[in-house]
Design an enzyme around this catalytic site. Structure first.
Site, PDB file in Angstrom:
ATOM      1  N   ASP A 287       0.866  -1.176   0.000  1.00 16.60           N
ATOM      2  CA  ASP A 287       0.000   0.000   0.000  1.00 16.60           C
ATOM      3  C   ASP A 287       0.906   1.230   0.000  1.00 16.60           C
ATOM      4  O   ASP A 287       2.092   1.133   0.327  1.00 16.60           O
ATOM      5  CB  ASP A 287      -0.924  -0.021   1.228  1.00 16.60           C
ATOM      6  CG  ASP A 287      -2.220   0.739   0.988  1.00 16.60           C
ATOM      7  OD1 ASP A 287      -2.290   1.507   0.007  1.00 16.60           O
ATOM      8  OD2 ASP A 287      -3.156   0.568   1.782  1.00 16.60           O
ATOM      9  N   ASP A 288       0.341   2.377  -0.351  1.00 22.49           N
ATOM     10  CA  ASP A 288       1.186   3.586  -0.378  1.00 22.49           C
ATOM     11  C   ASP A 288       1.512   4.063   1.032  1.00 22.49           C
ATOM     12  O   ASP A 288       2.619   4.536   1.280  1.00 22.49           O
ATOM     13  CB  ASP A 288       0.545   4.714  -1.211  1.00 22.49           C
ATOM     14  CG  ASP A 288      -0.812   5.148  -0.692  1.00 22.49           C
ATOM     15  OD1 ASP A 288      -1.541   4.309  -0.114  1.00 22.49           O
ATOM     16  OD2 ASP A 288      -1.157   6.326  -0.858  1.00 22.49           O
TER      17      ASP A 288
ATOM     18  N   ASP B 208      -1.958   4.765   8.002  1.00 23.61           N
ATOM     19  CA  ASP B 208      -2.270   5.922   8.848  1.00 23.61           C
ATOM     20  C   ASP B 208      -2.838   5.423  10.179  1.00 23.61           C
ATOM     21  O   ASP B 208      -2.085   5.173  11.126  1.00 23.61           O
ATOM     22  CB  ASP B 208      -3.248   6.825   8.086  1.00 23.61           C
ATOM     23  CG  ASP B 208      -3.536   8.133   8.792  1.00 23.61           C
ATOM     24  OD1 ASP B 208      -3.467   8.175  10.037  1.00 23.61           O
ATOM     25  OD2 ASP B 208      -3.853   9.134   8.126  1.00 23.61           O
TER      26      ASP B 208
HETATM   27  O1  LIG Z   1      -4.327   3.341   7.794  1.00 25.72           O
HETATM   28  P1  LIG Z   1      -5.629   3.857   7.268  1.00 25.72           P
HETATM   29  O2  LIG Z   1      -6.234   4.906   8.164  1.00 25.72           O
HETATM   30  O3  LIG Z   1      -6.587   2.751   6.933  1.00 25.72           O
HETATM   31  O4  LIG Z   1      -5.323   4.665   5.932  1.00 25.72           O
HETATM   32  C1  LIG Z   1      -4.512   4.154   4.921  1.00 25.72           C
HETATM   33  C2  LIG Z   1      -5.280   3.930   3.644  1.00 25.72           C
HETATM   34  O5  LIG Z   1      -5.907   5.159   3.245  1.00 25.72           O
HETATM   35  C3  LIG Z   1      -5.612   5.416   1.879  1.00 25.72           C
HETATM   36  O6  LIG Z   1      -6.508   4.744   1.030  1.00 25.72           O
HETATM   37  P2  LIG Z   1      -7.996   5.260   0.782  1.00 25.72           P
HETATM   38  O7  LIG Z   1      -8.927   4.471   1.675  1.00 25.72           O
HETATM   39  O8  LIG Z   1      -8.038   6.752   0.911  1.00 25.72           O
HETATM   40  O9  LIG Z   1      -8.365   4.821  -0.694  1.00 25.72           O
HETATM   41  P3  LIG Z   1      -7.550   4.853  -2.072  1.00 25.72           P
HETATM   42  O10 LIG Z   1      -6.292   4.064  -1.870  1.00 25.72           O
HETATM   43  O11 LIG Z   1      -8.475   4.212  -3.042  1.00 25.72           O
HETATM   44  O12 LIG Z   1      -7.267   6.297  -2.415  1.00 25.72           O
HETATM   45  C4  LIG Z   1      -4.243   4.799   1.688  1.00 25.72           C
HETATM   46  O13 LIG Z   1      -4.031   4.502   0.307  1.00 25.72           O
HETATM   47  C5  LIG Z   1      -4.315   3.547   2.532  1.00 25.72           C
HETATM   48  O14 LIG Z   1      -4.854   2.454   1.797  1.00 25.72           O
HETATM   49  N1  LIG Z   2      -3.442  10.935   0.605  1.00 27.06           N
HETATM   50  C1  LIG Z   2      -3.632  10.474   1.864  1.00 27.06           C
HETATM   51  N2  LIG Z   2      -4.542   9.522   2.088  1.00 27.06           N
HETATM   52  C2  LIG Z   2      -4.670   9.081   3.362  1.00 27.06           C
HETATM   53  N3  LIG Z   2      -5.486   8.138   3.868  1.00 27.06           N
HETATM   54  C3  LIG Z   2      -5.276   8.097   5.200  1.00 27.06           C
HETATM   55  N4  LIG Z   2      -4.322   8.982   5.565  1.00 27.06           N
HETATM   56  C4  LIG Z   2      -3.926   9.608   4.430  1.00 27.06           C
HETATM   57  C5  LIG Z   2      -2.960  10.638   4.170  1.00 27.06           C
HETATM   58  O1  LIG Z   2      -2.251  11.163   5.046  1.00 27.06           O
HETATM   59  N5  LIG Z   2      -2.864  11.032   2.856  1.00 27.06           N
HETATM   60 MG   LIG Z   3      -5.665   3.064  -0.151  1.00 28.02          MG
END
Ligand SMILES: O=P(O)(O)OC[C@H]1O[C@H](OP(=O)(O)OP(=O)(O)O)[C@H](O)[C@@H]1O
Ligand SMILES: Nc1nc2[nH]cnc2c(=O)[nH]1
Ligand SMILES: [Mg+2]
Length: 154
Positions: free
Chosen positions: A90-91, A94
């Site tokens: 994952d990127d 959080d």
């Molecule tokens: O630790 P957490 O609080 O769960 O946050 C982390 C997740 O939040 C973001 O995804 P998001 O749900 O925004 O969706 P996306 O990857 O489709 O943009 C990020 O890419 C992680 O997958």
């Molecule tokens: N782009 C982005 N997405 C999130 N999802 C949860 N935390 C973050 C953050 O710090 N940046």
């Molecule tokens: Mg995500």
């Protein structure tokens, strides 16, 4: 979030390459599972660096109820298995909600991210950059170049 941490494409690629180095030797892996959508970007770099052609996605949506952020996650698509021999990427992590779900689904995978905040860092096997909990990470795919007016305008 009181602070902001802006990530450019070249810095993102550099960090994702550093993450790839932590995953050597490449021969131990069957492939990569990207946590869509944010994980698609580091997955592309890892797949390239390690020569892994088998790339899967796990598609998860975190959503809100009427009043507050929910801990519930909706899984739209997930490869079968326990993750053995796979890198799940994952990127960022959080709160750790997504990471907890991923660990439950793929207990034998190596779960890695590029960025980690303190609440989620213990749930990740490898990551590259520490980010404070009060800081919002702006990823390059969410940004665009725009005109900035000069300081002294006629
Ligand atoms: O630790 P957490 O609080 O769960 O946050 C982390 C997740 O939040 C973001 O995804 P998001 O749900 O925004 O969706 P996306 O990857 O489709 O943009 C990020 O890419 C992680 O997958
Ligand atoms: N782009 C982005 N997405 C999130 N999802 C949860 N935390 C973050 C953050 O710090 N940046
Ligand atoms: Mg995500």
């Amino acid at each position: 979030m009181s602070e902001k941490y802006v990530v450019t494409w070249d810095m993102f690629q550099m960090h994702a390459r550093k993450l790839s180095e932590k995953l050597l030797p490449a021969s131990q892996w069957k492939g990569v599972i990207a946590v869509s959508r944010g994980g698609l970007f580091p997955a592309a770099v890892i797949s390239r660096e390690l020569g892994l052609r088998h790339v899967e996605t796990v598609c998860i949506v975190s959503y809100e109820d009427h009043y507050k952020q929910s801990d519930e996650l909706r899984v739209l698509h997930a490869p079968e298995g326990d993750g053995e021999g796979f890198i799940v990427v994952d990127d960022l992590v959080d709160t750790g909600n997504t990471a907890r779900k991923i660990r439950e689904m793929y207990p034998k995978a190596r779960f890695v991210t590029v960025f980690a905040k303190p609440a989620g860092a213990p749930l990740v096997d490898d990551y590259v950059i520490d980010i404070p909990q009060n800081t919002w990470i702006e990823q390059p795919w969410d940004l665009g170049l725009s005109f900035v007016p000069p300081l002294a305008r006629k």
